[in-house]
Design a protein around this motif. Structure first.
Motif, short mmCIF file in Angstrom:
data_model
loop_
_atom_site.label_atom_id
_atom_site.label_comp_id
_atom_site.label_asym_id
_atom_site.label_seq_id
_atom_site.Cartn_x
_atom_site.Cartn_y
_atom_site.Cartn_z
N GLU A 185 48.94 11.32 -14.86
CA GLU A 185 48.12 10.15 -14.61
C GLU A 185 46.92 10.53 -13.74
N GLY A 186 47.12 11.37 -12.75
CA GLY A 186 46.02 11.83 -11.90
C GLY A 186 45.00 12.65 -12.68
N ALA A 187 45.46 13.48 -13.61
CA ALA A 187 44.55 14.28 -14.42
C ALA A 187 43.72 13.39 -15.34
N PHE A 188 44.35 12.37 -15.94
CA PHE A 188 43.59 11.41 -16.75
C PHE A 188 42.56 10.67 -15.89
N ALA A 189 42.96 10.30 -14.67
CA ALA A 189 42.04 9.61 -13.76
C ALA A 189 40.87 10.52 -13.37
N ASP A 190 41.13 11.80 -13.14
CA ASP A 190 40.05 12.74 -12.82
C ASP A 190 39.07 12.86 -13.99
N ALA A 191 39.60 12.94 -15.21
CA ALA A 191 38.73 13.02 -16.39
C ALA A 191 37.90 11.75 -16.53
N THR A 192 38.52 10.61 -16.31
CA THR A 192 37.79 9.33 -16.38
C THR A 192 36.68 9.28 -15.34
N HIS A 193 36.98 9.77 -14.13
CA HIS A 193 35.97 9.79 -13.07
C HIS A 193 34.81 10.72 -13.43
N LEU A 194 35.11 11.91 -13.94
CA LEU A 194 34.06 12.84 -14.33
C LEU A 194 33.18 12.27 -15.43
N LEU A 195 33.77 11.56 -16.37
CA LEU A 195 32.99 10.92 -17.44
C LEU A 195 32.09 9.83 -16.88
N LYS A 196 32.61 9.07 -15.93
CA LYS A 196 31.83 7.99 -15.32
C LYS A 196 30.65 8.56 -14.54
N VAL A 197 30.88 9.62 -13.77
CA VAL A 197 29.82 10.25 -12.99
C VAL A 197 28.72 10.80 -13.90
N ALA A 198 29.10 11.32 -15.06
CA ALA A 198 28.13 11.90 -16.00
C ALA A 198 27.54 10.85 -16.94
N ASP A 199 27.82 9.58 -16.70
CA ASP A 199 27.34 8.48 -17.55
C ASP A 199 27.75 8.66 -19.01
N GLN A 200 28.94 9.17 -19.21
CA GLN A 200 29.51 9.32 -20.54
C GLN A 200 30.39 8.11 -20.84
N PRO A 201 30.62 7.85 -22.14
CA PRO A 201 31.52 6.72 -22.47
C PRO A 201 32.93 6.96 -21.95
N ARG A 202 33.61 5.86 -21.66
CA ARG A 202 35.00 5.95 -21.19
C ARG A 202 35.91 6.49 -22.29
N LEU A 203 37.12 6.84 -21.91
CA LEU A 203 38.09 7.29 -22.90
C LEU A 203 38.44 6.12 -23.83
N ALA A 204 38.22 6.31 -25.11
CA ALA A 204 38.45 5.26 -26.10
C ALA A 204 39.93 5.18 -26.44
N VAL A 205 40.68 4.50 -25.57
CA VAL A 205 42.12 4.37 -25.73
C VAL A 205 42.45 2.88 -25.69
N ASN A 206 43.26 2.46 -26.63
CA ASN A 206 43.66 1.06 -26.71
C ASN A 206 44.66 0.71 -25.61
N ALA A 207 44.87 -0.60 -25.45
CA ALA A 207 45.89 -1.09 -24.52
C ALA A 207 47.27 -0.73 -25.07
N PRO A 208 48.30 -0.66 -24.21
CA PRO A 208 49.63 -0.23 -24.66
C PRO A 208 50.22 -1.00 -25.84
N GLY A 209 49.90 -2.25 -26.03
CA GLY A 209 50.51 -3.02 -27.10
C GLY A 209 49.77 -3.04 -28.42
N MET A 210 48.63 -2.40 -28.51
CA MET A 210 47.81 -2.45 -29.73
C MET A 210 48.49 -1.69 -30.87
N GLN A 211 48.31 -2.17 -32.10
CA GLN A 211 48.90 -1.54 -33.28
C GLN A 211 48.06 -0.41 -33.84
N SER A 212 46.74 -0.52 -33.73
CA SER A 212 45.86 0.49 -34.32
C SER A 212 45.64 1.65 -33.36
N LEU A 213 45.28 2.80 -33.92
CA LEU A 213 44.99 3.99 -33.12
C LEU A 213 43.51 4.30 -33.20
N THR A 214 42.94 4.72 -32.10
CA THR A 214 41.56 5.18 -32.11
C THR A 214 41.54 6.65 -32.53
#
Length: 196
Positions: free
Chosen positions: A56-85
């Motif tokens: 969870e911390g590694a995913f959070a670090d990646a999300t933070h690095l993407l935010k700092v670089a003005d990159q799009p967030r990780l395109a991951v659905n909510a836990p209950g969604m049926q479709s996959l990105t």
């Protein structure tokens, strides 16, 4: 032929658990430890809690690095969604590679989407930790994810069997559940113990 996008019903149970874990770890949706069943995050033994925390911390670090670089967030659905990105499919392929000692392949999969090596490192760490937790709990993902082929929408069991072609169903031992309820009250004891 056009490729259909994957949905949860196209995945086997191990892939569903992996996807659910990815979604929960990225969105910081964690279940508390259960003292009665000695599990954490729903299905993992409590001894995996530190590894899941690190993932969870590694995913959070990646999300933070993407935010700092003005990159799009990780395109991951909510836990209950049926479709996959597309990214979720890529993460599942990364877990499959990590479970089969393909660390280099994990980085290749991530490099196609994330050019930043630090983001790649954080995501590879998270996927490898999650792959280890899944394997340690007995959840080995099939070596082949339905990726570049057309899929049967809603055919989860058929899709799973199709990927496990080397296993012959005739050699599998199936233990059907035995019911001792009112329907079986009139049956003899020996007749209810039949294994199919």
């Amino acid at each position: 032929m056009t490729r259909l996008s994957l949905s949860l019903s196209d995945l086997c149970c191990c892939e569903r658990l992996a996807l659910w874990s990815i979604r929960c770890l990225i969105s910081h949706y964690r279940l508390p430890s259960c003292p009665e069943t000695k599990t954490t995050d729903g299905l993992f033994p409590a001894c995996f809690r530190p590894a899941l925390d690190a993932a969870e911390g590694a995913f959070a670090d990646a999300t933070h690095l993407l935010k700092v670089a003005d990159q799009p967030r990780l395109a991951v659905n909510a836990p209950g969604m049926q479709s996959l990105t597309a990214l979720e499919e890529r993460f599942l392929r990364g877990i499959i590679a990590a479970q089969n000692e393909g660390q280099r392949e994990v980085f290749v999969l991530l490099a196609e989407v994330f050019p930043d090596r630090f983001v790649q490192g954080c995501l590879a760490t998270a996927l490898t930790l999650l792959a280890d937790c899944l394997a340690g709990a007995g959840h080995w993902l099939p070596k082949k994810l339905l990726k570049d082929e057309t899929t049967i929408s809603g055919g989860g069991a058929l899709s799973s069997i199709n990927r496990w072609r080397s296993i012959s169903p005739s050699r599998m031992r199936v233990l059907w559940p035995q019911d001792s309820g009112p329907l079986h009250a009139g049956m003899s004891h020996d007749a209810s113990r039949v294994m199919h």
